[in-house]
Structures are given as C-alpha cells and as structure tokens.
Design a protein around this motif. Structure first.
Motif, short mmCIF file in Angstrom:
data_model
loop_
_atom_site.label_atom_id
_atom_site.label_comp_id
_atom_site.label_asym_id
_atom_site.label_seq_id
_atom_site.Cartn_x
_atom_site.Cartn_y
_atom_site.Cartn_z
N UNK A 3 0.85 -1.18 0.00
CA UNK A 3 0.00 0.00 0.00
C UNK A 3 0.90 1.24 0.00
N UNK A 4 0.60 2.16 -0.89
CA UNK A 4 1.38 3.39 -1.00
C UNK A 4 0.99 4.37 0.10
N UNK A 5 1.88 5.31 0.37
CA UNK A 5 1.64 6.30 1.42
C UNK A 5 0.36 7.09 1.18
N UNK A 6 0.12 7.47 -0.07
CA UNK A 6 -1.08 8.25 -0.38
C UNK A 6 -2.35 7.45 -0.07
N UNK A 7 -2.31 6.17 -0.38
CA UNK A 7 -3.45 5.29 -0.07
C UNK A 7 -3.64 5.15 1.43
N UNK A 8 -2.55 5.06 2.15
CA UNK A 8 -2.63 4.93 3.61
C UNK A 8 -3.22 6.19 4.24
N UNK A 9 -2.85 7.35 3.70
CA UNK A 9 -3.41 8.61 4.19
C UNK A 9 -4.91 8.63 3.96
N UNK A 10 -5.33 8.26 2.74
CA UNK A 10 -6.76 8.23 2.41
C UNK A 10 -7.50 7.22 3.29
N UNK A 11 -6.89 6.07 3.50
CA UNK A 11 -7.52 5.04 4.33
C UNK A 11 -7.66 5.51 5.79
N UNK A 12 -6.63 6.17 6.29
CA UNK A 12 -6.70 6.69 7.66
C UNK A 12 -7.83 7.70 7.80
N UNK A 13 -7.95 8.59 6.82
CA UNK A 13 -9.02 9.59 6.83
C UNK A 13 -10.38 8.91 6.78
N UNK A 14 -10.56 7.96 5.88
CA UNK A 14 -11.84 7.28 5.72
C UNK A 14 -12.22 6.49 6.97
N UNK A 15 -11.24 5.91 7.63
CA UNK A 15 -11.50 5.16 8.87
C UNK A 15 -12.09 6.07 9.93
N UNK A 16 -11.50 7.26 10.08
CA UNK A 16 -12.00 8.21 11.08
C UNK A 16 -13.38 8.73 10.68
N UNK A 17 -13.56 9.07 9.40
CA UNK A 17 -14.87 9.55 8.95
C UNK A 17 -15.94 8.51 9.21
N UNK A 18 -15.65 7.26 8.91
CA UNK A 18 -16.63 6.19 9.13
C UNK A 18 -16.93 6.01 10.62
N UNK A 19 -15.91 6.10 11.44
CA UNK A 19 -16.11 5.98 12.88
C UNK A 19 -16.98 7.12 13.42
N UNK A 20 -16.67 8.33 12.99
CA UNK A 20 -17.48 9.50 13.39
C UNK A 20 -18.92 9.30 12.91
N UNK A 21 -19.07 8.85 11.67
CA UNK A 21 -20.42 8.64 11.11
C UNK A 21 -21.21 7.63 11.94
N UNK A 22 -20.56 6.54 12.33
CA UNK A 22 -21.25 5.50 13.09
C UNK A 22 -21.62 5.94 14.51
N UNK A 23 -20.93 6.94 15.01
CA UNK A 23 -21.21 7.41 16.37
C UNK A 23 -22.02 8.69 16.43
N UNK A 24 -22.50 9.18 15.32
CA UNK A 24 -23.29 10.42 15.32
C UNK A 24 -24.65 10.23 15.98
N UNK A 25 -25.04 8.98 16.22
CA UNK A 25 -26.29 8.76 16.97
C UNK A 25 -26.21 9.41 18.35
N UNK A 26 -24.99 9.60 18.86
CA UNK A 26 -24.83 10.27 20.15
C UNK A 26 -25.32 11.72 20.08
N UNK A 27 -25.32 12.28 18.89
CA UNK A 27 -25.83 13.63 18.66
C UNK A 27 -27.25 13.60 18.12
N UNK A 28 -27.81 12.43 18.02
CA UNK A 28 -29.18 12.30 17.56
C UNK A 28 -29.33 12.40 16.06
N UNK A 29 -28.27 12.10 15.31
CA UNK A 29 -28.35 12.20 13.85
C UNK A 29 -27.83 10.93 13.19
#
Length: 181
Positions: A1-27
């Motif tokens: 895996x190239x560095x650019x792909x790893x950066x994108x994957x790291x970002x997407x992992x956090x975005x997905x985690x935030x998305x899955x926990x937004x129920x805490x904000x009622x959304x």
C-alpha cells in the motif's frame, strides 16, 4: 500500500467511525459523513461539492448540512466572488460537546426536577391530610424515592454548570497533572 493510499484510508477510517457514532448527537451516519468530510477537506465547501464528494442527493445533503448548522457543528461562511453558500466545520469539538450536552441534559433535567418537586409537594399534602396507614406508607416510600431523584437532578445541574462555565477543564486538567506527578 502506497503512502497516499494509507493517508486516504486513515481519513476514511476516522470519517466512518465518526459517522457510526453520530447517533450520540441524535443524527444519522450520513450526516456524520458530511461532518467528517468537511472536517478533513480544510476548506469551505458548497452543497454541490459535498454532493459530488459523497455521492448523495442534493436534498439529503441540504437536510444534513441544515441539521449540522442547527447542532452548531458547522457554520456558513462567505468567500468573495462565491454566490453559493459555503459550509465549514466548527473545529472546537469541546464546545460542540458542551453545547449539545448542556442543551439536552438541562432541558431533560429541568423537566424531571419540576415534576419531582410538584410530586414532592403533593405527597407532603397527602401526609399532612391522611391517617390511612397504607396511603401513608406508599406516600412515604414515594417521598423517599422522589427526594433521592431531586438530589440527583440537583447534582446533575451542577455537572451541567461545570461544562457551561468550562470549569470542567480546570478540574480534569488538575487531575491529569496530579496523575503525571
């Protein structure tokens, strides 16, 4: 895996985690993806840009951004020469939490406290106006439970005050410093 792909994957992992926990904000998770995307792009975006980035309908995008505005998690910004509305994340997550926590908990706590205080007065009236043993026993039992609830709601209001005044940061900072010594 190239560095650019790893950066994108790291970002997407956090975005997905935030998305899955937004129920805490009622959304919904889709609103969390909007928030996560805005968080990582480092620039204001239009609804059309968000729509393209997330491949969502413009209606869903508009509803999601409006919800984030109401939650005070994003803000509308102005840029010279731009006709469309631009949105960016408010980066103070601590304040986002305080706003959401305080508003929701204060409302619920006050409603419960008001009901408990009214019930307390009613039970005190019953106790002063009856000699029926069963009624007195029930009223005293209820009075004890309601008194406990009032103590709890009073404590909870103090906790909310700690967040609203930001004293919570001083308390947690000093505890962390104590642990480090």
């Amino acid at each position: 895996m190239h560095n650019e792909e790893m950066v994108a994957q790291a970002r997407e992992r956090v975005i997905e985690s935030v998305a899955q926990n937004m129920h805490l904000y009622g959304v919904s998770p889709s609103i969390g993806r909007i928030y996560g995307t805005l968080y990582f792009v480092n620039r204001p975006m239009t609804l059309d840009e968000l729509k393209e980035e997330l491949e969502m309908s413009k209606t869903s995008m508009s509803t999601g951004v409006r919800t984030l505005l109401e939650l005070n998690m994003v803000e509308k910004v102005w840029r010279k020469g731009e006709r469309k509305d631009l949105y960016q994340v408010k980066h103070d997550w601590y304040q986002n939490f305080i706003d959401r926590f305080s508003t929701q908990w204060r409302k619920g706590t006050q409603m419960n406290l008001d009901a408990s205080l009214k019930s307390l007065r009613d039970l005190e009236k019953v106790l002063s106006n009856t000699e029926d043993e069963d009624t007195v026993k029930k009223a005293e039992d209820h009075l004890q439970k309601i008194t406990y609830a009032i103590e709890y709601y009073t404590w909870l209001n103090k906790v909310i005050n700690l967040f609203e005044s930001k004293e919570i940061f001083e308390l947690t900072r000093s505890q962390n410093l104590e642990k480090e010594k």
